[in-house]
Enzyme design. Sequence first.
Site, PDB file in Angstrom:
ATOM      1  N   GLU A 133      -4.491   2.885  -3.997  1.00  0.00           N
ATOM      2  CA  GLU A 133      -3.058   2.258  -4.220  1.00  0.00           C
ATOM      3  C   GLU A 133      -2.753   1.330  -3.468  1.00  0.00           C
ATOM      4  O   GLU A 133      -1.682   1.262  -2.378  1.00  0.00           O
ATOM      5  CB  GLU A 133      -2.814   3.469  -3.196  1.00  0.00           C
ATOM      6  CG  GLU A 133      -3.523   4.626  -2.382  1.00  0.00           C
ATOM      7  CD  GLU A 133      -3.818   3.330  -1.155  1.00  0.00           C
ATOM      8  OE1 GLU A 133      -4.724   3.227  -1.852  1.00  0.00           O
ATOM      9  OE2 GLU A 133      -3.748   4.169   0.072  1.00  0.00           O
TER      10      GLU A 133
ATOM     11  N   ASP B 154       0.603  -1.087   0.059  1.00  0.00           N
ATOM     12  CA  ASP B 154       0.223  -0.175  -0.066  1.00  0.00           C
ATOM     13  C   ASP B 154       0.996   1.234  -0.119  1.00  0.00           C
ATOM     14  O   ASP B 154       1.753   1.268   0.440  1.00  0.00           O
ATOM     15  CB  ASP B 154      -0.885  -0.417   1.181  1.00  0.00           C
ATOM     16  CG  ASP B 154      -1.824   1.008   1.050  1.00  0.00           C
ATOM     17  OD1 ASP B 154      -2.985   0.685   0.533  1.00  0.00           O
ATOM     18  OD2 ASP B 154      -1.827   2.123   1.865  1.00  0.00           O
TER      19      ASP B 154
HETATM   20  N1  LIG Z   1      -5.314   9.449  -8.470  1.00  0.00           N
HETATM   21  C1  LIG Z   1      -5.832   8.512  -8.117  1.00  0.00           C
HETATM   22  N2  LIG Z   1      -6.137   8.505  -6.431  1.00  0.00           N
HETATM   23  C2  LIG Z   1      -6.694   7.128  -6.187  1.00  0.00           C
HETATM   24  C3  LIG Z   1      -7.264   6.349  -7.032  1.00  0.00           C
HETATM   25  N3  LIG Z   1      -7.832   5.255  -6.343  1.00  0.00           N
HETATM   26  C4  LIG Z   1      -7.499   5.671  -5.133  1.00  0.00           C
HETATM   27  N4  LIG Z   1      -7.147   7.443  -5.105  1.00  0.00           N
HETATM   28  C5  LIG Z   1      -6.701   7.892  -3.908  1.00  0.00           C
HETATM   29  O1  LIG Z   1      -5.864   7.298  -3.147  1.00  0.00           O
HETATM   30  C6  LIG Z   1      -6.301   7.703  -1.465  1.00  0.00           C
HETATM   31  C7  LIG Z   1      -6.243   6.873  -0.443  1.00  0.00           C
HETATM   32  O2  LIG Z   1      -6.458   7.205   0.604  1.00  0.00           O
HETATM   33  P1  LIG Z   1      -6.431   6.735   1.790  1.00  0.00           P
HETATM   34  O3  LIG Z   1      -7.024   5.558   1.903  1.00  0.00           O
HETATM   35  O4  LIG Z   1      -6.736   7.901   2.937  1.00  0.00           O
HETATM   36  O5  LIG Z   1      -5.212   6.785   2.346  1.00  0.00           O
HETATM   37  P2  LIG Z   1      -3.527   7.410   2.397  1.00  0.00           P
HETATM   38  O6  LIG Z   1      -3.511   8.674   2.027  1.00  0.00           O
HETATM   39  O7  LIG Z   1      -2.659   6.208   1.356  1.00  0.00           O
HETATM   40  O8  LIG Z   1      -3.203   7.079   3.710  1.00  0.00           O
HETATM   41  P3  LIG Z   1      -2.415   5.543   4.268  1.00  0.00           P
HETATM   42  O9  LIG Z   1      -3.146   4.830   3.720  1.00  0.00           O
HETATM   43  O10 LIG Z   1      -3.415   5.260   5.876  1.00  0.00           O
HETATM   44  O11 LIG Z   1      -0.960   5.388   4.118  1.00  0.00           O
HETATM   45  C8  LIG Z   1      -7.711   8.014  -1.606  1.00  0.00           C
HETATM   46  O12 LIG Z   1      -7.477   9.940  -1.626  1.00  0.00           O
HETATM   47  C9  LIG Z   1      -8.506   8.128  -3.506  1.00  0.00           C
HETATM   48  O13 LIG Z   1      -8.965   8.960  -4.566  1.00  0.00           O
HETATM   49  C10 LIG Z   1      -6.714   6.585  -8.468  1.00  0.00           C
HETATM   50  O14 LIG Z   1      -6.636   4.999  -9.188  1.00  0.00           O
HETATM   51  N5  LIG Z   1      -6.007   7.876  -8.855  1.00  0.00           N
END
Ligand SMILES: Nc1nc2c(ncn2[C@@H]2O[C@H](COP(=O)(O)OP(=O)(O)OP(=O)(O)O)[C@@H](O)[C@H]2O)c(=O)[nH]1
Length: 530
Positions: A445, A402
């Site tokens: 992600e 992740d």
């Molecule tokens: N640009 C982009 N962002 C994405 C995509 N899929 C998910 N996200 C974003 O990834 C982010 C995941 O955030 P969180 O689940 O809070 O996790 P994090 O910010 O990585 O924090 P931790 O996992 O706790 O380290 C969210 O803001 C989603 O909008 C994608 O395909 N493209």
Amino acid sequence: MTPWPRRSLEPRSAVSGSESARLTGEASPPIGRLGLFLRRQDEHAYVHDLWPDIAARLRLLGLLGGLVCLLGSIVDWTQLHDSPPFFWLLAVRLAVLALGLYLWRVARPGAVARPAQLRTALILFELGVIVALRLVNLGYGEFSPYQGLTGLLIVASAYAFVPMLSPVNFWLLPLGTASLFIQAYGWHHASWRDLSALLVIALYVHILGWMTAAHNARSGRLLWLERQRLEKEMRERRTAESNLRHLFEVCPVPLVLSQQDNGSVLRFNRAAQALLDPERRHTEPGSAYASNFYADARARSAVTDALKARGEAGPVDVRMLTSSGNHIHVMLAASSLRYDNKAAVLTSLVEITDRKQREQALTRMTQTDALTGLYNRRGFFERANALLQSARDQAPSLLLIDADHFKRVNDAHGHAVGDTVLVQLANRMNAALREGDVIGRIGGEEFAVFLPATSLENAYELADRIRLSVSRHALRIQGLRVPMTLSIGVTVLQLGESTLEAALGRADTAMYQAKQNGRNRVDLAAASVL
Ligand SMILES: Nc1nc2c(ncn2[C@@H]2O[C@H](COP(=O)(O)OP(=O)(O)OP(=O)(O)O)[C@@H](O)[C@H]2O)c(=O)[nH]1
């Protein structure tokens, strides 16, 4: 005299239907009591067809009979010298010779077959002989039992040797003997004592002679009918075969006929030649083997096994290899049959390469993450589960990766940059993997990596390499420097675990633990010991 089966001694009623029909099929011409066909046209066809044999016997009869009759003049001379009866008997004997020569001429070698003419010539010759014998008795002016016995010998040979072509042939012989008795008794006043012994012999000769001649006539005609039936069957079979061969050739479905034991190709039809051997390298029977055209040995043995077990295989989709080395997809159905008295296989093929490619493209689409090009969640699970089923000796491991604080990237630089970060992360992870490892983007992600036959220790090392490859070198996107770190959970699967779900739960917990422990870490799932 030829022996015959006992039942044929008894006079028969016409064998019109039953026997000839049994031997020769439904529409056999009816045969009468005398063993002759009842219909004139059937007799005609029979004589016409067996002309060489019948004509050969009758021309011998005409020539020899005529000459022997003429040679009888020597006996006449010893009896009559140059008296007038000698000369008119000579004239009669010459007339019989003429009739004999006429019979010879009608039946001569190379003559056109004329059954009606032959029948008439035979009757005339027989009549001539009977008349001549009676006139000889008349000319000698006396009757002797020796003349009677000679006449009966001639009659017996006629029954055995002369082919009966009409009922007249049967009736003329007893008629000749009857005329002998009438002449002996009425003209020469022979005693009953002399005639009675001859009468017994005559009755015996005629009864036996009729039966023999009728039996021979019937057997000959039944044999001929049987031959006709066989020839007709052969003709029909040849026609059916040639029709089938033609159908096989022009059938638009590719068809391959091969030997069952060694797979040697006996024949491609045109469509199969165009499909499997477009350069026509294998046009001779036996120059190719069915096995050469299977791209996958397992598919080939599945087809062979099904043929052995059930006599047929498919329809089944199979990848094949043409003689020019191109891969094609076909829907294959095969069945066992006999060809040239050997076990053979007829295989039909329908090319489905386009359909298969479309299907594969569609499958790829439904299994692929459009952004990174990695497997999506569904694709990852399908592929990894398939590998899990075939895991035998060493258990696989699973990584759950992740990106840390990915939300901040989106927030700071926008979603597009976030997307590019995901692509670059995917590339870095991919670069660290071996061939055969399976990586997929299973969440926003979040990535999962399935490592076939990998110990926990090796999986840990690999996870750490991936982590370092990202944390040590910040990503560069459109001039921006984007530092990233990864949190990774690692677990090993147990041999015998049938699905990934439990392992994924363990890896997820380990990954969450890594987050909890400060991120940019690799943590092992609980109970996993290096
Ligand atoms: N640009 C982009 N962002 C994405 C995509 N899929 C998910 N996200 C974003 O990834 C982010 C995941 O955030 P969180 O689940 O809070 O996790 P994090 O910010 O990585 O924090 P931790 O996992 O706790 O380290 C969210 O803001 C989603 O909008 C994608 O395909 N493209």
